[in-house]
Design a protein around this motif. Structure first.
Motif, mmCIF file in Angstrom:
data_model
loop_
_atom_site.group_PDB
_atom_site.id
_atom_site.type_symbol
_atom_site.label_atom_id
_atom_site.label_comp_id
_atom_site.label_asym_id
_atom_site.label_seq_id
_atom_site.Cartn_x
_atom_site.Cartn_y
_atom_site.Cartn_z
ATOM 1 N N ASN A 60 43.091 0.295 39.131
ATOM 2 C CA ASN A 60 44.181 0.806 40.119
ATOM 3 C C ASN A 60 45.031 1.600 39.261
ATOM 4 O O ASN A 60 45.633 1.032 38.368
ATOM 5 C CB ASN A 60 44.619 -0.126 40.840
ATOM 6 C CG ASN A 60 43.742 -0.891 42.186
ATOM 7 O OD1 ASN A 60 42.703 -1.063 42.029
ATOM 8 N ND2 ASN A 60 44.293 -0.672 43.332
ATOM 9 N N ASN A 268 45.602 3.256 43.906
ATOM 10 C CA ASN A 268 44.280 3.215 44.444
ATOM 11 C C ASN A 268 43.395 3.292 42.949
ATOM 12 O O ASN A 268 43.966 3.522 41.951
ATOM 13 C CB ASN A 268 43.974 4.329 45.378
ATOM 14 C CG ASN A 268 44.469 3.921 46.743
ATOM 15 O OD1 ASN A 268 44.177 3.363 47.165
ATOM 16 N ND2 ASN A 268 45.443 5.215 46.953
ATOM 17 N N TYR A 312 38.409 4.740 47.752
ATOM 18 C CA TYR A 312 38.878 3.733 48.580
ATOM 19 C C TYR A 312 37.996 2.671 48.912
ATOM 20 O O TYR A 312 38.349 1.592 48.977
ATOM 21 C CB TYR A 312 39.065 4.386 50.039
ATOM 22 C CG TYR A 312 40.242 5.491 50.166
ATOM 23 C CD1 TYR A 312 41.554 5.233 49.573
ATOM 24 C CD2 TYR A 312 39.809 6.880 50.466
ATOM 25 C CE1 TYR A 312 42.624 6.186 49.663
ATOM 26 C CE2 TYR A 312 40.943 7.715 50.825
ATOM 27 C CZ TYR A 312 42.216 7.368 50.213
ATOM 28 O OH TYR A 312 43.186 8.480 49.955
#
Length: 336
Positions: A60, A268, A312
């Motif tokens: 991330n 993300n 995602y």
């Protein structure tokens, strides 16, 4: 002696011939990778044969995207030199200028009818009723007073309908009538269009940077005042209104500019753009599962920011993703 030399030569040739023969086993080494699970799994025969496919360990991170949109100075606000109660607004679009002028006129009419005419007519109706009750007026007098009141009420309804029409025109152009009326002298309004899919990441009050064609070496700070309430059905674009301090008077209505917004994509997982392959509208990466094995993995992606693509779904922190030799892995996986 000649015979001895002859036979010696024959023996040497024989021994040489025998020594040159080796009993090599009939063995074929298989260097081809094994493709399993309908192409999902690729296993190489040795660790060294998989070294060519370099990987990166993903995780991330917060990525910031920069959106730049063409813009134009659509209006500038100036103080009236004649002492008028309203500041002067110069619009780049003459239709918007006409709409604003009409709006101000109809607002004045509404104020006049609502606060003066109707109140006066209502007083006259009440007086006619009182006089009629005391025999000092006729029913005709009361009817005339009520008719005059009804006319003013109809006029008020018509003026309010006209207000809605011109208010709609201004909103379609990216302007809020109330904001225009409150605008201070020395303010410039810039209008730009952004794609519909960017709306969720921009909000009122966000700062932005404005660069003008007329001043290419300067950057100016602006603020998003409003996001339009409608989307252009043909372009799928939405208008933003940005206010800019123009106390110096540098910015003129009609000037071209470019507006830049810094937008965070959130925290993300992201991958290198070279890691991704797309087949039949689906997106895949190849995850290294061992020293010799790669697994094709479908992913759900977001925006590309520079050389990185937001992911995602489909991956977890620490996955090793192929970044070199991806096209070869694609060919093995899909059979071409």
């Amino acid at each position: 002696m000649k015979h001895l030399l002859k036979y010696s030569g024959i023996i040497v040739l024989f021994l040489y011939a025998c020594g040159g023969k080796e009993n090599k086993p009939n063995q074929t080494v298989n260097n081809m990778p094994e493709v399993k699970n309908n192409g999902k799994t690729i296993v190489f025969p040795t660790d060294s044969s998989a070294v060519f496919f370099e990987t990166e360990s993903i995780g991330n991170s917060i990525l910031n995207n920069q959106i730049t949109a063409p813009a134009k100075v659509s209006a500038t606000v100036m103080k009236s030199q004649e002492g008028a109660s309203q500041n002067i607004i110069l619009f780049e679009n003459p239709d918007l200028a006409a709409s604003y002028t009409q709006l101000i006129q109809h607002l004045a009419n509404v104020n006049q009818i609502q606060n003066k005419n109707i109140k006066q007519k209502q007083i006259e109706v009440d007086r006619a009723k009182d006089l009629l009750a005391h025999g000092a007026a006729t029913g005709k007098d009361l009817l005339e007073a009520q008719t005059a009141l009804s006319v003013e009420q109809t006029n008020l309804a018509n003026e309010k309908a006209a207000l809605i029409e011109f208010e709609t025109d201004l909103k379609a152009g990216g302007f809020e009538p109330e904001a225009l009326k409150r605008a201070k002298a020395g303010t410039s309004f810039i209008i730009c269009d952004i794609p519909e899919n960017q709306i969720s990441r921009i909000k009122n009050g966000d700062n932005c940077t404005v660069q003008f064609t007329a001043f290419p070496n300067e950057k100016f700070s602006g603020k998003i005042d409003a996001i339009a309430d409608m989307i252009d059905q043909s372009t799928r674009m939405v208008k933003l209104r940005i206010s800019l301090n123009n106390s110096s008077g540098k910015f003129k209505a009609g000037m071209f500019a470019a507006v830049s917004f810094g937008i965070s994509e959130g925290d993300n997982i992201s991958i290198d753009k070279n890691s991704l392959v797309t087949v039949q509208a689906k997106n895949y990466v190849f995850v290294k599962k061992g020293s010799k094995e790669f697994e094709r993995t479908e992913v759900t992606i977001g925006n590309q920011i520079g050389d990185r693509i937001v992911v995602y779904n489909g991956l977890t922190n620490g996955d090793a993703i192929a970044v070199k030799g991806v096209m070869q892995l694609k060919g093995l996986s899909f059979g071409y």
